[in-house]
Design a protein around this motif. Structure first.
Motif, PDB file in Angstrom:
ATOM      1  N   GLU A   1       0.836  -1.207   0.000  1.00  0.00           N
ATOM      2  CA  GLU A   1       0.000   0.000   0.000  1.00  0.00           C
ATOM      3  C   GLU A   1       0.870   1.256   0.000  1.00  0.00           C
ATOM      4  O   GLU A   1       0.569   2.245  -0.653  1.00  0.00           O
ATOM      5  CB  GLU A   1      -0.916  -0.023   1.232  1.00  0.00           C
TER       6      GLU A   1
ATOM      7  N   HIS B   1      -4.945   0.818   7.342  1.00  0.00           N
ATOM      8  CA  HIS B   1      -5.283   1.821   6.336  1.00  0.00           C
ATOM      9  C   HIS B   1      -6.803   1.901   6.222  1.00  0.00           C
ATOM     10  O   HIS B   1      -7.510   0.964   6.574  1.00  0.00           O
ATOM     11  CB  HIS B   1      -4.679   1.449   4.975  1.00  0.00           C
ATOM     12  N   ARG B   2      -7.290   3.034   5.717  1.00  0.00           N
ATOM     13  CA  ARG B   2      -8.741   3.193   5.560  1.00  0.00           C
ATOM     14  C   ARG B   2      -9.295   2.061   4.701  1.00  0.00           C
ATOM     15  O   ARG B   2      -8.714   1.707   3.683  1.00  0.00           O
ATOM     16  CB  ARG B   2      -9.051   4.544   4.911  1.00  0.00           C
ATOM     17  N   GLY B   3     -10.430   1.523   5.141  1.00  0.00           N
ATOM     18  CA  GLY B   3     -11.014   0.363   4.475  1.00  0.00           C
ATOM     19  C   GLY B   3     -10.700  -0.930   5.200  1.00  0.00           C
ATOM     20  O   GLY B   3     -11.319  -1.958   4.930  1.00  0.00           O
TER      21      GLY B   3
ATOM     22  N   LEU C   1     -15.108   2.695   5.840  1.00  0.00           N
ATOM     23  CA  LEU C   1     -13.811   3.354   6.036  1.00  0.00           C
ATOM     24  C   LEU C   1     -13.029   2.768   7.200  1.00  0.00           C
ATOM     25  O   LEU C   1     -11.795   2.770   7.180  1.00  0.00           O
ATOM     26  CB  LEU C   1     -14.012   4.858   6.260  1.00  0.00           C
TER      27      LEU C   1
ATOM     28  N   THR D   1     -11.553  10.424   0.317  1.00  0.00           N
ATOM     29  CA  THR D   1     -11.805   8.970   0.324  1.00  0.00           C
ATOM     30  C   THR D   1     -12.105   8.392  -1.059  1.00  0.00           C
ATOM     31  O   THR D   1     -12.545   7.248  -1.153  1.00  0.00           O
ATOM     32  CB  THR D   1     -12.979   8.640   1.279  1.00  0.00           C
TER      33      THR D   1
ATOM     34  N   THR E   1     -10.115   7.358  -3.438  1.00  0.00           N
ATOM     35  CA  THR E   1      -9.292   6.187  -3.732  1.00  0.00           C
ATOM     36  C   THR E   1      -9.762   4.973  -2.947  1.00  0.00           C
ATOM     37  O   THR E   1      -9.800   3.854  -3.467  1.00  0.00           O
ATOM     38  CB  THR E   1      -7.816   6.480  -3.386  1.00  0.00           C
ATOM     39  N   VAL E   2     -10.150   5.188  -1.689  1.00  0.00           N
ATOM     40  CA  VAL E   2     -10.622   4.085  -0.840  1.00  0.00           C
ATOM     41  C   VAL E   2     -11.846   3.419  -1.458  1.00  0.00           C
ATOM     42  O   VAL E   2     -11.924   2.187  -1.563  1.00  0.00           O
ATOM     43  CB  VAL E   2     -10.976   4.599   0.580  1.00  0.00           C
ATOM     44  N   TYR E   3     -12.808   4.226  -1.893  1.00  0.00           N
ATOM     45  CA  TYR E   3     -14.036   3.672  -2.475  1.00  0.00           C
ATOM     46  C   TYR E   3     -13.763   3.014  -3.832  1.00  0.00           C
ATOM     47  O   TYR E   3     -14.425   2.031  -4.190  1.00  0.00           O
ATOM     48  CB  TYR E   3     -15.107   4.755  -2.589  1.00  0.00           C
TER      49      TYR E   3
ATOM     50  N   HIS F   1     -11.097   1.359  -4.498  1.00  0.00           N
ATOM     51  CA  HIS F   1     -10.574   0.029  -4.148  1.00  0.00           C
ATOM     52  C   HIS F   1     -11.688  -0.881  -3.651  1.00  0.00           C
ATOM     53  O   HIS F   1     -11.779  -2.037  -4.041  1.00  0.00           O
ATOM     54  CB  HIS F   1      -9.519   0.167  -3.038  1.00  0.00           C
TER      55      HIS F   1
END
Length: 594
Positions: A306, A350-352, A483, A581, A583-585, A587
């Protein structure tokens, strides 16, 4: 034959749709706090309370409703049925003791003790909420928006459901409603508590999910429309008791009908489909049991990936991105094994991924959610708490219509918020908090309608605030679980709910009440009435405080405009969270970030 029947029964008991339907039933009687407006008159009369004392009782109830400081940790330590049992006991003892005091079966307690009792009784609701959400979000990890929206919607509708049941029973005295609030939810929860749990191997996407959710949504809309019609009819027309019984029987039918989903799914025994995604397949479970050290090492490597992956990897199509990340993982594993690369210690998730509450509290994204919720839902709760006075100040005599209407719009906001936010993430892989920003802008407009006091503004304002406030409680828990993970979801959710009473305390307890009292005093002086300090005057020899009334849109004009401004600030915070967020969503939902 017997073996097959036993197998079918076990499959039915372990069906995640049965858990979801049982959670809906628990939620439909869990919102005991919403019925306080109906039980407060009998408490006030029986115990000879003045308005100030009753308000303190109401504050204790609000805090109990929202503060789940025990529910979150207990739902992780105990099995979920244990947490539900604790909540049922709190509900029974808290409201049961209040009923005994009100009906003079036990000695009258001082106000502080009554506040503790109503806090304990209302706090039982936090256990029901936590257990229902934790189990169902884990059972439906790919449908968090609809699940949270429907469950929170039923909690918001429970006040109307309990009131309708009480109307049917037709108790001789009003104090019996307190008895029903004490005993009814506790009985339902004890009956269903062993069903509410994560059901492990059934946590996958199935082809029938879309049709099942569509059916549940249809029932929700039908239930909302039906309750709206029944409440308006009972408010405006004298209805016979026989008709009330028929109305309540139809209500029970609408509440029970979702059970057909797990029954049909169990009978049809649908075959496994290629798109099913088991979250934790058995081989992985076995591997996990073999070497805890290996898992920790893998987590460190994944964390390293990551940190080290090039930024352009995020822009690739899903399949290509997975391939590139797998190659990078392989290189890092080989380098670590040869000692050529020293793997960094992991500093945190990490977030997620799964966060603990302590880890989440040091993240800016968590506080963006919290303060956005505080400003948005806090202003909505202020309207709900002051709706009676707001409608009276604008010249409406029948305030119950607006109270009934805002509960229905609140329900539809929760169901609709979950549905539309799911479209945002599922079809576009866009951050769910954008739906919170839209809800907050809708509320900002609603507050302006209340401020202006135009003809019919109460109806439009009630609609907009109800929808916007309800949407918060469908979208925020789902976004928090995405998240910050599902492992400690109970603790995370219950911390975020603290934003609700905190916002209400500032908006209602400080701003709205001070401005209302100031305007009431000004009007009292104009009419040559001598007010007491804080807008109250002494009346009679029995210590009764009688609040001065304010008339006209001026009473809540400044308060509503301030809350409108804060809703816009909340929307800005939500948009910042969306930006952070993306990038998180991308992924989480497998689509390229654009």
């Amino acid at each position: 034959m017997m073996g097959k029947l036993k197998e079918r029964f076990q499959a039915f008991v372990n069906n995640r749709w049965l858990v979801f339907v049982a959670a809906m039933w628990i939620q439909s009687c869990a919102g005991v706090g919403y019925i306080f407006g109906s039980i407060s008159p009998v408490i006030k009369t029986s115990l000879n309370y003045n308005q100030k004392q009753l308000s303190k009782l109401g504050v204790a109830k609000d805090i109990g409703d929202s503060v789940g400081f025990l529910a979150g940790p207990l739902s992780e330590i105990l099995p979920l049925w244990g947490a539900l049992l604790v909540g049922a006991l709190q509900n029974l003892i808290g409201y049961g003791w209040i009923w005994l005091v009100v009906t003079a079966r036990v000695p009258v307690l001082p106000l502080w003790a009554m506040c503790i009792l109503i806090f304990a009784g209302s706090n039982g609701e936090t256990y029901f909420n936590t257990a229902a959400l934790v189990s169902c979000v884990q059972n439906f990890p790919k449908s968090r928006g609809p699940v949270v929206g429907i469950l929170k919607g039923f909690a918001g509708l429970s006040g109307a459901i309990l009131t309708q049941i009480y109307t049917m029973i037709n108790f001789p005295d009003q104090a019996s409603l307190i008895f029903m609030v004490a005993v009814g939810p506790a009985m339902v929860v004890v009956a269903l508590m062993f069903i509410i749990r994560p059901v492990g191997g059934h946590r996958q996407v199935r082809p029938s999910d879309g049709l099942s959710f569509t059916f549940i949504y249809s029932v929700c809309l039908l239930l909302a429309a039906y309750l709206m019609g029944v409440m308006l009819l009972e408010d405006l027309v004298t209805v016979s008791h026989t008709l009330v019984i028929i109305f309540t029987a139809i209500l029970f039918f609408l509440l029970i009908i979702p059970i057909v989903i797990p029954i049909i799914l169990n009978i049809s025994e649908e075959p496994r489909h290629p798109v099913e995604q088991v979250l934790l397949p058995k081989p992985e479970q076995q591997e996990a049991g073999k070497s805890e050290q290996g898992v920790q090492e893998q987590e460190v490597i994944l964390s390293e990936v990551e940190d080290e992956k090039p930024q352009e990897v995020d822009l690739l199509p899903a399949a290509e991105r997975q391939k590139r990340i797998a190659q990078l993982q392989a290189k890092l594993f080989q380098a670590a094994a040869e000692g050529a690369v020293r793997v960094k210690r992991r500093r945190g998730p990490h977030r997620g991924e799964d966060f603990t509450l302590t880890q989440a509290l040091i993240k800016a994204d968590f506080w963006l959610i919290f303060f956005s919720l505080l400003l948005g839902s806090g202003s909505g709760l202020t309207v709900i708490d002051n709706l009676g006075q707001m409608s009276q100040s604008l010249g409406y005599d029948n305030t119950r219509i607006f109270v009934s209407m805002i509960s229905i719009w609140n329900f539809l906001g929760r169901v609709g918020g979950g549905y539309f936010s799911e479209i945002v993430v599922r079809d576009h892989a866009y951050p769910r908090p954008i739906a919170i920003a839209v809800a907050q802008l809708v509320m900002a407009v609603g507050h302006v309608f209340f401020a202006m006091g135009w003809p019919g503004a109460m109806y439009i304002g009630t609609l907009l605030i109800g929808l916007g406030y309800g949407a918060h409680w469908a979208i925020v828990p789902a976004a928090a679980s995405e998240l910050f993970g599902l492992k400690k979801f109970g603790a995370l959710y219950n911390f975020l709910t603290l934003a609700n009473p905190a916002g209400s305390l500032v908006f209602s307890g400080v701003i709205a009440s001070s401005i209302y009292d100031h305007e009431a005093e000004k009007q009292a002086h104009l009419h040559n009435i001598q007010p007491q300090i804080s807008g109250l005057r002494f009346s009679g020899l029995f210590g009764q405080d009688e609040p001065l009334k304010c008339e006209g849109s001026i009473c809540f004009f400044l308060t509503s405009m301030i809350m409108s401004g804060f809703c816009i600030v909340a929307a800005v915070l939500s948009v910042i969270l969306v930006h952070r967020t993306k990038t998180v969503y991308a992924h989480l939902y497998g689509k390229p970030h654009t």
